[in-house]
Design a protein around this motif. Structure first.
Motif, PDB file in Angstrom:
ATOM      1  N   SER A   1      60.104   5.924  64.074  1.00  0.00           N
ATOM      2  CA  SER A   1      60.794   6.849  65.000  1.00  0.00           C
ATOM      3  C   SER A   1      60.737   8.286  64.496  1.00  0.00           C
ATOM      4  CB  SER A   1      62.255   6.434  65.184  1.00  0.00           C
ATOM      5  OG  SER A   1      62.324   5.206  65.857  1.00  0.00           O
TER       6      SER A   1
ATOM      7  N   ASN B   1      59.050  11.313  66.612  1.00  0.00           N
ATOM      8  CA  ASN B   1      59.790  12.530  66.984  1.00  0.00           C
ATOM      9  C   ASN B   1      59.048  13.774  66.512  1.00  0.00           C
ATOM     10  OD1 ASN B   1      62.090  11.553  68.387  1.00  0.00           O
ATOM     11  ND2 ASN B   1      62.973  10.845  66.463  1.00  0.00           N
TER      12      ASN B   1
ATOM     13  N   ASN C   1      67.800  15.289  62.294  1.00  0.00           N
ATOM     14  CA  ASN C   1      69.134  14.684  62.433  1.00  0.00           C
ATOM     15  C   ASN C   1      69.143  13.180  62.157  1.00  0.00           C
ATOM     16  OD1 ASN C   1      69.954  17.206  63.200  1.00  0.00           O
ATOM     17  ND2 ASN C   1      70.212  16.727  65.364  1.00  0.00           N
ATOM     18  N   ASN C   2      67.976  12.532  62.345  1.00  0.00           N
ATOM     19  CA  ASN C   2      67.910  11.075  62.180  1.00  0.00           C
ATOM     20  C   ASN C   2      67.084  10.666  60.966  1.00  0.00           C
ATOM     21  OD1 ASN C   2      69.253   9.891  64.763  1.00  0.00           O
ATOM     22  ND2 ASN C   2      67.970  11.550  65.500  1.00  0.00           N
ATOM     23  N   SER C   3      67.093  11.510  59.943  1.00  0.00           N
ATOM     24  CA  SER C   3      66.228  11.256  58.791  1.00  0.00           C
ATOM     25  C   SER C   3      66.933  10.516  57.649  1.00  0.00           C
ATOM     26  CB  SER C   3      65.667  12.578  58.262  1.00  0.00           C
ATOM     27  OG  SER C   3      66.723  13.428  57.839  1.00  0.00           O
TER      28      SER C   3
END
Length: 290
Positions: free
Chosen positions: A10, A14, A25-27
């Motif tokens: 993902s 992104n 933000n989603n790391s």
């Protein structure tokens, strides 16, 4: 037997599609191996670079960081200080010449990116042409398109399709090549970007892709709508501003504000350089007549 799960799928997606803040933000991904953690950090820092946060990257990556991160730091230095490009390129060449690390895939990717910026395509290909990762193959496609060798770009695309036809980068490379070839291929490119827009959150990259397809087919009103939506997402995005300049000219509208914004935010952009060159030529012509 099923392979290990790809924890970074993902995050990569992104990044590839231009959702840079979402990637950042989603790391915070648990249970990563040491190599995956380095790749994660590279993707995060490259996302910050894409957002223009060069100094953050330069200050956070210190001299003890792994080779791929040192390469990413050099990219931030290169983009943040155009006046001192020579010293950054020299440091990059030193890393590439080191037999222990010179073949690192991220280092070669950054080298290809920097030399493509320098418009030294032969030097770029020297480091990218061997491939090894989907990103390197995709960069090769971009370089071959730049030097008007769509035949070589098509060969690279075929390699990518053999590895993974559904990979986001394979789809993107296919769309870039379709745009370069033109004609009936434009509709195929549009469908790829349309497919992305239905599967993933809309990004400037996807909107610009669709807009360029529209411009190729003469649908400048639709292109303008897409580009203004992209401008709402990022008012300083160079591709959006450059495409709005072109689109506005075709619609008979003033493009001066978009060109001014582009000059201020991205003085090194090819469209800014061409506009300056045209202005200089015009000035010289006026003076020769005066």
């Amino acid at each position: 037997m099923a392979g290990n799960p790809d924890h970074l799928f993902s995050l990569r997606n992104n990044f590839y599609l231009g959702s840079y803040q979402v990637a950042i933000n989603n790391s915070d991904i648990p249970h990563l191996s040491a190599d995956d953690a380095v790749e994660r950090d590279c993707l995060v820092y490259r996302s910050y670079i894409a957002l223009g946060s060069y100094q953050l990257v330069i200050s956070e990556i210190d001299s003890s960081a792994a080779t791929p991160l040192q390469a990413v730091k050099l990219l931030a230095l290169y983009l943040s200080n155009p006046q001192d490009k020579e010293s950054t390129v020299s440091s990059l060449k030193e890393l590439l010449a080191d037999p222990a690390i010179g073949n690192n895939a991220i280092l070669r990717l950054i080298a290809g990116t920097v030399f493509m910026h320098e418009e030294d395509y032969n030097e770029a290909l020297k480091h990218t042409n061997a491939g090894g990762t989907m990103e390197l193959h995709a960069l090769n496609v971009q370089i071959f398109i730049k030097i008007h060798r769509s035949d070589y770009a098509e060969r690279q695309l075929r390699v990518m399709q053999q590895i993974d036809e559904d990979h986001t980068l394979t789809q993107l490379a296919n769309a870039w090549l379709n745009l370069a070839v033109g004609g009936s291929k434009i509709q195929e490119a549009y469908l790829i970007f349309q497919d992305f827009s239905e599967k993933y959150p809309m990004t400037g990259l996807i909107l610009n892709g669709k807009a360029v397809c529209c411009m190729h087919t003469g649908n400048f009103d639709e292109a303008e709508t897409l580009l203004l939506e992209s401008l709402n997402k990022d008012a300083k995005d160079p591709e959006t501003l450059a495409n709005l300049v072109v689109c506005s000219l075709h619609l008979g509208k003033s493009s001066s504000r978009y060109l001014s914004q582009l000059k201020l935010a991205h003085p090194e952009h090819i469209l800014v350089k061409r506009a300056s060159s045209a202005e200089d030529s015009f000035e010289r012509a006026v003076q020769s007549v005066a």
